[in-house]
Design an enzyme around this catalytic site. Structure first.
Site, PDB file in Angstrom:
ATOM      1  N   ASP A  81       0.819  -1.220   0.000  1.00  0.00           N
ATOM      2  CA  ASP A  81       0.000   0.000   0.000  1.00  0.00           C
ATOM      3  C   ASP A  81       0.850   1.266   0.000  1.00  0.00           C
ATOM      4  O   ASP A  81       0.513   2.247  -0.654  1.00  0.00           O
ATOM      5  CB  ASP A  81      -0.890   0.043   1.256  1.00  0.00           C
ATOM      6  CG  ASP A  81      -2.236  -0.620   1.017  1.00  0.00           C
ATOM      7  OD1 ASP A  81      -2.416  -1.220  -0.062  1.00  0.00           O
ATOM      8  OD2 ASP A  81      -3.091  -0.546   1.926  1.00  0.00           O
ATOM      9  N   HIS A 118      -5.476   8.467   6.258  1.00  0.00           N
ATOM     10  CA  HIS A 118      -5.127   7.209   6.937  1.00  0.00           C
ATOM     11  C   HIS A 118      -3.781   7.277   7.670  1.00  0.00           C
ATOM     12  O   HIS A 118      -3.379   6.297   8.287  1.00  0.00           O
ATOM     13  CB  HIS A 118      -5.075   6.048   5.948  1.00  0.00           C
ATOM     14  CG  HIS A 118      -6.383   5.777   5.262  1.00  0.00           C
ATOM     15  ND1 HIS A 118      -7.546   5.531   5.969  1.00  0.00           N
ATOM     16  CD2 HIS A 118      -6.719   5.710   3.956  1.00  0.00           C
ATOM     17  CE1 HIS A 118      -8.535   5.322   5.094  1.00  0.00           C
ATOM     18  NE2 HIS A 118      -8.069   5.432   3.876  1.00  0.00           N
ATOM     19  N   GLY A 178      -2.495   2.861   4.220  1.00  0.00           N
ATOM     20  CA  GLY A 178      -3.444   3.175   3.138  1.00  0.00           C
ATOM     21  C   GLY A 178      -3.027   4.326   2.239  1.00  0.00           C
ATOM     22  O   GLY A 178      -3.816   5.253   2.028  1.00  0.00           O
ATOM     23  N   ASP A 211     -14.916  10.602   1.994  1.00  0.00           N
ATOM     24  CA  ASP A 211     -14.195   9.567   1.253  1.00  0.00           C
ATOM     25  C   ASP A 211     -14.926   8.235   1.469  1.00  0.00           C
ATOM     26  O   ASP A 211     -15.552   8.030   2.509  1.00  0.00           O
ATOM     27  CB  ASP A 211     -12.779   9.485   1.836  1.00  0.00           C
ATOM     28  CG  ASP A 211     -11.809   8.676   1.012  1.00  0.00           C
ATOM     29  OD1 ASP A 211     -10.973   9.286   0.322  1.00  0.00           O
ATOM     30  OD2 ASP A 211     -11.880   7.429   1.061  1.00  0.00           O
ATOM     31  N   HIS A 248     -13.666   5.532   2.158  1.00  0.00           N
ATOM     32  CA  HIS A 248     -13.016   4.821   3.272  1.00  0.00           C
ATOM     33  C   HIS A 248     -13.157   5.631   4.561  1.00  0.00           C
ATOM     34  O   HIS A 248     -13.151   6.864   4.526  1.00  0.00           O
ATOM     35  CB  HIS A 248     -11.529   4.617   2.971  1.00  0.00           C
ATOM     36  CG  HIS A 248     -11.255   3.834   1.724  1.00  0.00           C
ATOM     37  ND1 HIS A 248     -11.082   4.447   0.494  1.00  0.00           N
ATOM     38  CD2 HIS A 248     -11.144   2.503   1.504  1.00  0.00           C
ATOM     39  CE1 HIS A 248     -10.867   3.513  -0.433  1.00  0.00           C
ATOM     40  NE2 HIS A 248     -10.907   2.322   0.154  1.00  0.00           N
ATOM     41  N   ASP A 293     -13.831   8.710  -4.137  1.00  0.00           N
ATOM     42  CA  ASP A 293     -13.807   7.274  -4.445  1.00  0.00           C
ATOM     43  C   ASP A 293     -15.108   6.551  -4.088  1.00  0.00           C
ATOM     44  O   ASP A 293     -15.153   5.318  -4.101  1.00  0.00           O
ATOM     45  CB  ASP A 293     -12.595   6.591  -3.782  1.00  0.00           C
ATOM     46  CG  ASP A 293     -12.446   6.920  -2.313  1.00  0.00           C
ATOM     47  OD1 ASP A 293     -13.324   7.607  -1.750  1.00  0.00           O
ATOM     48  OD2 ASP A 293     -11.432   6.502  -1.713  1.00  0.00           O
ATOM     49  N   TYR A 335      -9.695   6.973  -7.410  1.00  0.00           N
ATOM     50  CA  TYR A 335      -8.815   6.092  -8.178  1.00  0.00           C
ATOM     51  C   TYR A 335      -9.260   5.906  -9.622  1.00  0.00           C
ATOM     52  O   TYR A 335      -8.608   5.210 -10.379  1.00  0.00           O
ATOM     53  CB  TYR A 335      -8.642   4.767  -7.413  1.00  0.00           C
ATOM     54  CG  TYR A 335      -8.195   5.097  -6.010  1.00  0.00           C
ATOM     55  CD1 TYR A 335      -6.894   5.545  -5.775  1.00  0.00           C
ATOM     56  CD2 TYR A 335      -9.093   5.104  -4.936  1.00  0.00           C
ATOM     57  CE1 TYR A 335      -6.489   5.961  -4.520  1.00  0.00           C
ATOM     58  CE2 TYR A 335      -8.700   5.520  -3.677  1.00  0.00           C
ATOM     59  CZ  TYR A 335      -7.407   5.943  -3.468  1.00  0.00           C
ATOM     60  OH  TYR A 335      -7.012   6.370  -2.236  1.00  0.00           O
TER      61      TYR A 335
HETATM   62 ZN   LIG Z   1     -10.678   6.402   0.077  1.00  0.00          ZN
END
Ligand SMILES: [Zn+2]
Length: 384
Positions: A92, A134, A142, A170, A172, A259, A303
């Site tokens: 990562d 992250h 991440g 996000d 995540h 994302d 991404y």
């Molecule tokens: Zn993300």
């Protein structure tokens, strides 16, 4: 006020690059910048240059040992074993040359945005290369090395005595920022993300509510996989208004990862450009109502760097400036990037009506997200 909004940008911010095949690709910042320029939405008077953050600033959040390790790693002087202890050299977060310097530019860009807003020189500021949510105190994670948002929040607390609301859309969970301020009642974090059941980093449940004096100042709304625009926006809009009304921040910092889009290859949500027009619109209204307009926005994940991120982040800037571009995408931008793009570039700002097949569990997902939202906000609703 000299400037309503400023855009922090220079090519120095593009040096954050792991390798040619890594999904994190800062070319997206340049793509968004160029799309805005080609569309006539960003002129020189709005652009401010970033600076590099100092070690002292980075250590507002990060441990000294970690910063030293990042420096050594970027000079090729860190052993593999020690690197892995710091989350450096993983799949990562691979090691790359001058990774400390590249990361310091990103932190410095977000701090530049903070100073413009907190000194009253601009109401809003955008730091698209930032949002590396992250990053932990002593560990990379991440795709994130230094957590510019956490550093910016601590910096605002120390330098400007501000109570800060952090809002993360996000896909995540915004784990690094949440844990950095988990026991701090002067920082409130709100993250709306895809449930961690099948997605990195796995945290962000409704039960993560803070600790000690910070209990009740951490909010999470984990939505189901395949969540679409209406349900995502319902969760975002309701939670943001209620949390802002409860916390009454001096300033808002948003993490605008792009994302959650249906096209994103790393996540399983199904939002479209509609969501990316609404997210900043509501953030701006909330900042106007509670913070005298003070709003700092960063980028984050994202991404599908061709079809999604340039449009989503351009929307963010445009909405900050009370404008929503519509219709055809600027021809100059398409010509410049058509050949290099890995997907056919979008021809319009809006997504076509049906970029995906109808989601069969739509009603079930909507009700489930509503129940999650209720539980996430229970502590506020109970006391009001
Ligand atoms: Zn993300």
């Amino acid at each position: 006020m000299a400037n309503d909004s400023v855009f922090v940008y220079s090519p120095d911010l593009l040096g954050y690059k792991f390798n040619d095949t890594h999904p994190f690709n800062q070319l997206r910042v340049q793509l968004a910048y160029e799309l805005l320029r080609e569309s006539g939405c960003l002129d020189d008077s709005k652009i401010v240059l970033p600076r590099q953050a100092t070690d002292e600033e980075i250590m507002l959040i990060h441990d000294k040992g970690y910063v030293e390790a990042v420096k050594k790693a970027g000079e090729g002087k860190l052993s593999k074993e020690i690197g892995l202890n710091y989350g450096l050299g993983t799949e990562d977060t691979p090691i790359f040359q001058n990774m400390h310097e590249a990361s310091s530019w990103i932190v410095g860009a977000t701090l530049t945005a903070v100073d413009w807003v907190m000194e009253g020189k601009a109401k809003h500021a955008l730091s698209l290369s930032g949002g590396l949510h992250h990053g932990f105190r002593g560990k990379a994670s991440g795709f994130c090395i230094y957590n510019d948002s956490s550093i910016a929040i601590e910096y605002m607390k120390k330098k400007y005595k501000a109570r800060v609301l952090y809002v993360d859309t996000d896909a995540h969970h915004g784990d690094g920022v949440q844990w950095a301020f988990y026991d701090d009642p002067d920082v409130c974090t709100l993250s709306i993300h895809e449930t961690g059941r099948y997605l990195f980093p796995g945290t962000g449940s409704i039960h993560e509510k803070g600790a000690g004096k910070g209990y009740g100042y951490s909010f999470n709304v984990p939505v189901d996989a395949f969540t679409e625009d209406d349900s995502f926006l319902e969760c975002y809009e309701k939670s943001l208004w209620e949390v802002a009304d409860f916390f009454k921040p001096d300033v808002i910092i948003t993490q605008n990862g792009a994302d959650a889009h249906y096209y994103d290859p790393l996540t399983h949500l199904s939002v479209t450009m509609k969501t990316y027009a609404e997210i900043p619109r509501i953030a701006k209204e909330v900042a106007d109502k509670y913070c005298g307009g003070r709003w700092i926005a960063t980028g984050g994940g994202g991404y599908d760097i061709w079809r999604v991120v340039p449009r989503a982040w351009s929307y963010l800037w445009c909405v900050m400036n009370d404008h929503l571009p519509a219709g055809p995408i600027a021809e100059g931008w398409l010509t410049r990037w058509d050949e290099e793009a890995k997907h056919p570039l979008p021809r319009t700002w809006e997504d076509e009506a049906s970029i995906y097949k109808p989601i069969p569990r739509k009603d079930e997902i909507t009700s489930k997200n509503r129940a999650t939202l209720e539980k996430s906000l229970y502590s506020i609703r109970k006391s009001s």
